[in-house]
Design an enzyme around this catalytic site. Sequence first.
Site, PDB file in Angstrom:
ATOM      1  CE  LYS A 254     -26.793  11.009  -9.172  1.00  0.00           C
ATOM      2  NZ  LYS A 254     -26.896  10.611 -10.584  1.00  0.00           N
ATOM      3  CD  GLU A 329     -37.703   0.000  -5.893  1.00  0.00           C
ATOM      4  OE1 GLU A 329     -37.028  -1.052  -6.008  1.00  0.00           O
ATOM      5  OE2 GLU A 329     -38.158   0.621  -6.847  1.00  0.00           O
ATOM      6  CB  CYS A 364     -36.122  -3.298  -9.027  1.00  0.00           C
ATOM      7  SG  CYS A 364     -37.621  -2.328  -9.063  1.00  0.00           S
ATOM      8  CD  GLU A 461     -31.423  -6.361  -9.655  1.00  0.00           C
ATOM      9  OE1 GLU A 461     -30.583  -5.557  -9.209  1.00  0.00           O
ATOM     10  OE2 GLU A 461     -32.652  -6.186  -9.550  1.00  0.00           O
TER      11      GLU A 461
HETATM   12  P1  NAI Z   1     -26.523   2.487  -9.324  1.00  0.00           P
HETATM   13  O1  NAI Z   1     -27.102   2.014  -8.059  1.00  0.00           O
HETATM   14  O2  NAI Z   1     -25.068   2.792  -9.375  1.00  0.00           O
HETATM   15  O3  NAI Z   1     -27.284   3.827  -9.827  1.00  0.00           O
HETATM   16  C1  NAI Z   1     -28.528   4.303  -9.379  1.00  0.00           C
HETATM   17  C2  NAI Z   1     -28.410   5.775  -9.009  1.00  0.00           C
HETATM   18  O4  NAI Z   1     -27.484   5.901  -7.943  1.00  0.00           O
HETATM   19  C3  NAI Z   1     -27.873   6.668 -10.121  1.00  0.00           C
HETATM   20  O5  NAI Z   1     -28.523   7.916 -10.060  1.00  0.00           O
HETATM   21  C4  NAI Z   1     -26.418   6.827  -9.741  1.00  0.00           C
HETATM   22  O6  NAI Z   1     -25.836   8.014 -10.229  1.00  0.00           O
HETATM   23  C5  NAI Z   1     -26.504   6.862  -8.240  1.00  0.00           C
HETATM   24  N1  NAI Z   1     -25.263   6.506  -7.541  1.00  0.00           N
HETATM   25  C6  NAI Z   1     -24.294   5.640  -7.930  1.00  0.00           C
HETATM   26  N2  NAI Z   1     -23.305   5.590  -7.014  1.00  0.00           N
HETATM   27  C7  NAI Z   1     -23.649   6.430  -6.024  1.00  0.00           C
HETATM   28  C8  NAI Z   1     -23.048   6.806  -4.796  1.00  0.00           C
HETATM   29  N3  NAI Z   1     -21.872   6.300  -4.408  1.00  0.00           N
HETATM   30  N4  NAI Z   1     -23.688   7.691  -4.007  1.00  0.00           N
HETATM   31  C9  NAI Z   1     -24.878   8.199  -4.369  1.00  0.00           C
HETATM   32  N5  NAI Z   1     -25.491   7.897  -5.521  1.00  0.00           N
HETATM   33  C10 NAI Z   1     -24.894   7.016  -6.346  1.00  0.00           C
HETATM   34  O7  NAI Z   1     -26.887   1.450 -10.426  1.00  0.00           O
HETATM   35  P2  NAI Z   1     -26.149   1.197 -11.833  1.00  0.00           P
HETATM   36  O8  NAI Z   1     -24.681   1.172 -11.624  1.00  0.00           O
HETATM   37  O9  NAI Z   1     -26.661   2.150 -12.814  1.00  0.00           O
HETATM   38  O10 NAI Z   1     -26.684  -0.248 -12.186  1.00  0.00           O
HETATM   39  C11 NAI Z   1     -26.074  -1.378 -11.575  1.00  0.00           C
HETATM   40  C12 NAI Z   1     -27.099  -2.388 -11.160  1.00  0.00           C
HETATM   41  O11 NAI Z   1     -27.961  -1.816 -10.195  1.00  0.00           O
HETATM   42  C13 NAI Z   1     -28.028  -2.872 -12.244  1.00  0.00           C
HETATM   43  O12 NAI Z   1     -27.451  -3.876 -13.022  1.00  0.00           O
HETATM   44  C14 NAI Z   1     -29.180  -3.361 -11.429  1.00  0.00           C
HETATM   45  O13 NAI Z   1     -28.875  -4.647 -10.938  1.00  0.00           O
HETATM   46  C15 NAI Z   1     -29.233  -2.408 -10.266  1.00  0.00           C
HETATM   47  N6  NAI Z   1     -30.247  -1.353 -10.486  1.00  0.00           N
HETATM   48  C16 NAI Z   1     -31.438  -1.469  -9.839  1.00  0.00           C
HETATM   49  C17 NAI Z   1     -32.432  -0.558 -10.068  1.00  0.00           C
HETATM   50  C18 NAI Z   1     -33.737  -0.671  -9.377  1.00  0.00           C
HETATM   51  O14 NAI Z   1     -34.743  -0.240  -9.943  1.00  0.00           O
HETATM   52  N7  NAI Z   1     -33.807  -1.171  -8.160  1.00  0.00           N
HETATM   53  C19 NAI Z   1     -32.275   0.536 -11.019  1.00  0.00           C
HETATM   54  C20 NAI Z   1     -30.946   0.623 -11.593  1.00  0.00           C
HETATM   55  C21 NAI Z   1     -30.000  -0.320 -11.334  1.00  0.00           C
END
Ligand code: NAI
Length: 557
Positions: A254, A329, A364, A461
């Site tokens: 996804k 990650e 990240c 972050e």
């Molecule tokens: P997120 O963690 O919500 O999204 C990442 C992925 O997880 C997306 O594919 C999303 O659809 C999915 N997701 C969201 N909620 C889920 C759930 N309950 N169950 C399963 N999958 C789920 O991150 P978001 O909201 O886009 O960004 C928020 C913060 O997360 C950012 O400001 C940043 O701090 C962090 N982040 C870190 C990343 C990294 O590379 N470690 C990448 C993206 C965001």
Amino acid sequence: MKGGVRPDEKEKALHQTVSLLKVRFTYPMKTRTARNRIGHRTAKSSRISSNGNGRVQAKTQKPGVSPQLRDWLSKPKHNLIGGKWVPAVSHKTFDVFNPAEASVIARVPDSDKEDINRAVAAARRAFESGSWRRLTASERGKLIWRIGDLILEHANELAEIESLDNGKPRAVARVADIPLAADLFHYMAGWATKIEGTTIPISVPYAPGALFHAFTLREPIGVVGQIIPWNFPLLMAAWKLGPALATGNCVVMKPAEQTPLSALRLGELILEAGIPGGVVNIVTGFGETAGAALAAHPDVDKVAFTGSTEVGKLIVKAAAGNLKKVSLELGGKSPNIVFKDVGDLDTAIAGASNAIFFNHGQCCCAGSRLMVERDIFDEVVEGVAEHAKKIKLGPGLSADTQMGPLVSEEQLSRVTNYMHQGKQSGACYVTGGSRAGDRGYFVQPTVVKDVKPAMTIVREEIFGPVVIAEPFSKPEELVARANQTEYGLAAGIWTRDISKAHRIATELKAGTVWINCYNVFDAALPFGGYKQSGWGREMGHEVLELYTQTKAVVIGL
Ligand code: NAI
Ligand code: MG
């Protein structure tokens, strides 16, 4: 030149990126108009462009999307399930945005639990049928290699998709994201033939005199759910798909709702490469619906996730239902430490700028806590602020853009909220500190100082181009301060004293330590987090552990 990146543009971007990754953070590109860059553009003017001082301004032309991409975007977008492109069962779709303009560029399936059920069933059928895991290892490796080749053959197109969908400069995607994604498949293709068990001499004290032949097999885990983020959409898909395929697993992926397009194009290339139907299934949708259903699915054997630490914890809970394996990650708040014996201060300043501003701070592992030895603190902070002021903001598709918009309105609001909170708590903004322009999701590259450890902007972050600078005087207190975070993804050290660098590298609680460089990635280098930055390592041969399970076989002779 149709829709691609001109050779001189590519060369400059390569120079920019290579120097940016290693030591320098300079932007040597001359301004060019969208017209002389690709020859295709829409007549409508855009309010987004840059004046080279970290602000966006009015009056330049909207950069064009190539006719090929426009054509691809105009076709209906479906999920890839069982080797076929199908709409969501509900037939619902959602908008995909160009973050430079907040404009809709496509609609993709708004999938839910039922679509995930179908994709998991397709992956299960493919796995049990043996169409993938029972191919010879050599055959599997060749098909994975072919995916890497196809990514390179379509590099311009993929870079354009990535730039339009995510906002990052197209030329950077062309020299970094896309070749790194191809390289990951090429690297993992080689591992397909090298997944080996061991023979083990056993003694069995209660069976004196008996002879046994004992060995281990390393087998695929089965059906793997992969949930990926939006900051490096294609590259994150590659990091997860490459090892899963090399080890014989079948996948339901996804992509992030903000950036689903390159995964869908990758799905087309995967079919073209000859990967059997059902081995890779791609389902677009939101985290709370499609993502949550995938993480909780009772017939998924493992889930691999990259994203926020908050959602990482939800994934762990969801996985508990069938105790599926989990790798994560997650976030970071990485210290980047500059000692006064760094030697070439300009190099360190450029490196510190690159560490935070690369990919608009949406990394990240961003070096978001800049810790500088007090004697050189003012000079380094001023230097980084000068770099920040010179960065040209603009749409990713403009040739002279050095930093694009944040990915979404949500991220714009998150990052500007942090900026606001920092000001309220009394931090000093050396440069930046607010939204840039009034259209699209641009923010100013920002340098903050005079902070206290308890401030939110120091602890959390931010995931934007915002660096928090702090001086240190006592090297003996430095490590404790650098480690004073719940995260542990990466760290940087800048010094000419190599024994000090080694010593500190061993003491930092971080999965990656860069010394006199930053943001250096390679398919062969394991990447992942200590503490709340995650579980497991991606890339390198270590990732193969995450996608295999060991079976001990004992034969009585
Ligand atoms: P997120 O963690 O919500 O999204 C990442 C992925 O997880 C997306 O594919 C999303 O659809 C999915 N997701 C969201 N909620 C889920 C759930 N309950 N169950 C399963 N999958 C789920 O991150 P978001 O909201 O886009 O960004 C928020 C913060 O997360 C950012 O400001 C940043 O701090 C962090 N982040 C870190 C990343 C990294 O590379 N470690 C990448 C993206 C965001
Ligand atoms: Mg989210």
